[in-house]
Scaffold this active site. Structure first.
Site, PDB file in Angstrom:
ATOM      1  N   ASP A 165       4.488   7.501   9.846  1.00  0.00           N
ATOM      2  CA  ASP A 165       3.672   6.778   9.991  1.00  0.00           C
ATOM      3  C   ASP A 165       2.210   7.254   9.214  1.00  0.00           C
ATOM      4  O   ASP A 165       1.756   8.319   9.325  1.00  0.00           O
ATOM      5  CB  ASP A 165       3.005   6.659  11.382  1.00  0.00           C
ATOM      6  CG  ASP A 165       2.135   5.527  11.844  1.00  0.00           C
ATOM      7  OD1 ASP A 165       1.862   4.500  10.783  1.00  0.00           O
ATOM      8  OD2 ASP A 165       1.882   5.178  12.865  1.00  0.00           O
ATOM      9  N   GLU A 274       6.475  -0.181   4.666  1.00  0.00           N
ATOM     10  CA  GLU A 274       5.424  -0.627   5.176  1.00  0.00           C
ATOM     11  C   GLU A 274       4.100  -0.344   4.391  1.00  0.00           C
ATOM     12  O   GLU A 274       3.884   0.676   4.181  1.00  0.00           O
ATOM     13  CB  GLU A 274       5.123  -0.765   6.822  1.00  0.00           C
ATOM     14  CG  GLU A 274       3.756  -1.258   7.291  1.00  0.00           C
ATOM     15  CD  GLU A 274       3.874  -1.406   8.696  1.00  0.00           C
ATOM     16  OE1 GLU A 274       4.603  -1.998   9.224  1.00  0.00           O
ATOM     17  OE2 GLU A 274       2.570  -0.773   9.346  1.00  0.00           O
TER      18      GLU A 274
END
Ligand SMILES: [Zn+2]
Length: 494
Positions: A165, A274
């Protein structure tokens, strides 16, 4: 343990129990000749393997009463992945909703799995940023191991993801991909120029005029001369706004493309890629979102999701702050852009945004990625407040004493003065702190300092007692998560 082993050997597994051992019945699994079971003894959680096979041989542990009792080590996790593919992370693509459920403590995933099981949404159980690793003293190996063993413990076979992340550095991207992470969230904040937003129109025009003519022509032709046509989105490019968007995002788009070409495109496995442009000072207008997405598509960059920075504030651990009508208008456009480019809209800092969850579910048609991370830590703190008031009081006081230090890592608008003084709160009322936004934020952002705090002799000030209490209270913790995250899912329409 002997009773358990005998029962398994005799095929009598309907009621598995033994004195002093907690049995995780959902974990009972047969692999060839070997039966596997997760148990907890005084020494902690162990994997019990009964019946010889290659798997049995490969698991590293102690032989007890003709069976193997193995620790939840990294090595044993890799063995488990090899024989039980559902214990390894997987990519999900864009056709199912996903929820990032970052677990900073390594103990929240069983509760998360119980919450999400059977619902039309898949969990990304392993999800940590490098900042979170630094603040908790963990590694990506630890994070993946905890998620994989939780999946095994719960007998959850519908798949889970692992998200590196908010990665910014190539070395971190390499690290996550090497370990088999199945999602990569590229943080583009260092390539986004936050000074543009506050510049005067003249300053913007001057800076823009200094860009190469070919670059300016490229953007002007595409966004000023040709109207964008995205069903459901309202997009109005003005010369001034376009100049800003180009100055803010052009370098970031180059960065996204470079990372995609170097790391994602060459992979021989699926990875959910992402793009995150949310952790910047600049809210992402629908026009800016479309521009970034459109440029990426033209360059052949395929993405799984995009996280814009929405208008208003998505602060950690508390509800949305801002104009909900404006949020709804812009969300409609953001969601339509995501549909147009065939990826999912990603909502970061998505925990506790109860007032906007129904809108998110509605405008994305239930196809979104939403990330939560810190709210499970707050649920753990709630457990401590309930069952170990003296520990809670010490943690709360420490958090107050170190609040300013912690604000270096997180943007919050906490009003410390508004938090009820500890001395005036009875033990029974301590859990109420977790209902109050300022106290939530106070404890939310100090997790790293609390978990890492050491005494002069090197021992942990809180962490050992904290984890001891949480181990004893794991069912209470899971129940709290089912309630709290369950409320998220319900409002999101899941
Ligand atoms: Zn983010």
């Amino acid at each position: 343990m002997k009773e358990l082993i005998n029962a398994i050997q005799s095929g009598n597994t309907s009621t598995l129990s033994a004195p002093g051992v907690k049995v995780y019945a959902s974990s009972l699994t047969q692999v060839g000749n070997t039966t596997l079971l997760m148990v907890r003894t005084e020494a902690g959680k162990r994997l019990l393997a009964v019946g010889e096979s290659d798997l049995y041989e490969q698991l590293k542990g102690e032989v007890v009463d003709g069976a193997k009792v193995t620790p939840l080590s990294h090595e044993n996790r890799l063995t488990l992945n090899q024989y039980l593919p559902y214990t390894a992370p997987q990519a999900f693509g864009t056709q199912v909703a996903t929820m990032g459920l970052g677990d900073r403590l390594g103990i929240a995933s069983p509760g998360h799995i119980q919450t999400i099981r059977g619902k039309d949404i898949r969990p990304v159980l392993a999800q940590q940023s490098i900042r979170e690793l630094a603040l908790t003293g963990r590694t990506y190996e630890d994070v993946l191991d905890a998620a994989a063993f939780a999946v095994f413990q719960e007998g959850y076979k519908d798949g889970y993801g692992a998200d590196g992340d908010h990665l910014k550095k190539e070395e971190d991207i390499e690290y996550a991909l090497r370990l088999g992470f199945t999602m990569l969230t590229l943080d583009c904040s260092e390539n986004i120029d936050n000074t543009i937003e506050t510049m005067s129109a003249d300053e913007v025009a001057a800076k823009y005029a200094a860009l190469p003519a070919s670059l300016r022509e490229h953007y002007e032709k595409r966004y000023l001369e040709t109207p964008a046509n995205v069903p459901g989105a309202t997009l109005n490019y003005t010369r001034e706004a376009l100049q800003k968007d180009v100055l803010i995002y052009d370098a970031a788009i180059n960065f996204m493309e470079a990372i995609f070409r170097k790391y994602i495109a060459p992979l021989d496995r699926a990875v959910d890629f992402e793009i995150s442009i949310d952790e910047t000072a600049t809210p992402t207008s629908p026009e800016a979102h479309y521009l970034v997405a459109n440029e990426l598509r033209d360059r052949g960059v395929t993405i799984f999701s995009m996280a814009p920075r929405f208008c208003g504030e998505f602060q950690k651990g508390i509800d949305y702050i801002g104009d909900i009508a404006q949020f709804e208008r812009e969300l409609a456009s953001h969601a339509a852009i995501a549909v147009h480019f065939e990826y999912k809209l990603s909502i970061h800092s998505g925990s506790d945004k109860f007032s906007v969850f129904p809108l998110i579910g509605q405008y994305t048609n239930g196809l979104f990625h939403i990330k939560t991370a810190g709210t499970n830590w707050l649920e753990a703190v709630r457990v401590i407040a309930k069952v170990n008031p003296t520990l809670y009081r010490r943690m709360h006081q420490f958090a107050l004493d170190h609040f300013t230090e912690a604000t270096a890592y997180y943007h919050v608008t906490t009003d410390i003065e508004a938090i009820a003084p500890l001395a005036e709160v009875s033990d029974a009322q301590l859990p109420d702190y977790m209902e109050e936004n300022n106290a939530r934020q106070l404890l939310h952002i100090t997790y790293g300092l609390l978990l890492q705090a050491k005494n002069a002799d090197g021992s942990k000030v809180f962490a050992d007692e904290f984890f001891q209490t949480m181990t004893e209270q794991e069912d209470t913790f899971a129940e709290g998560l089912r309630h709290h995250i369950g409320r998220h899912l319900e409002l999101l329409g899941k």
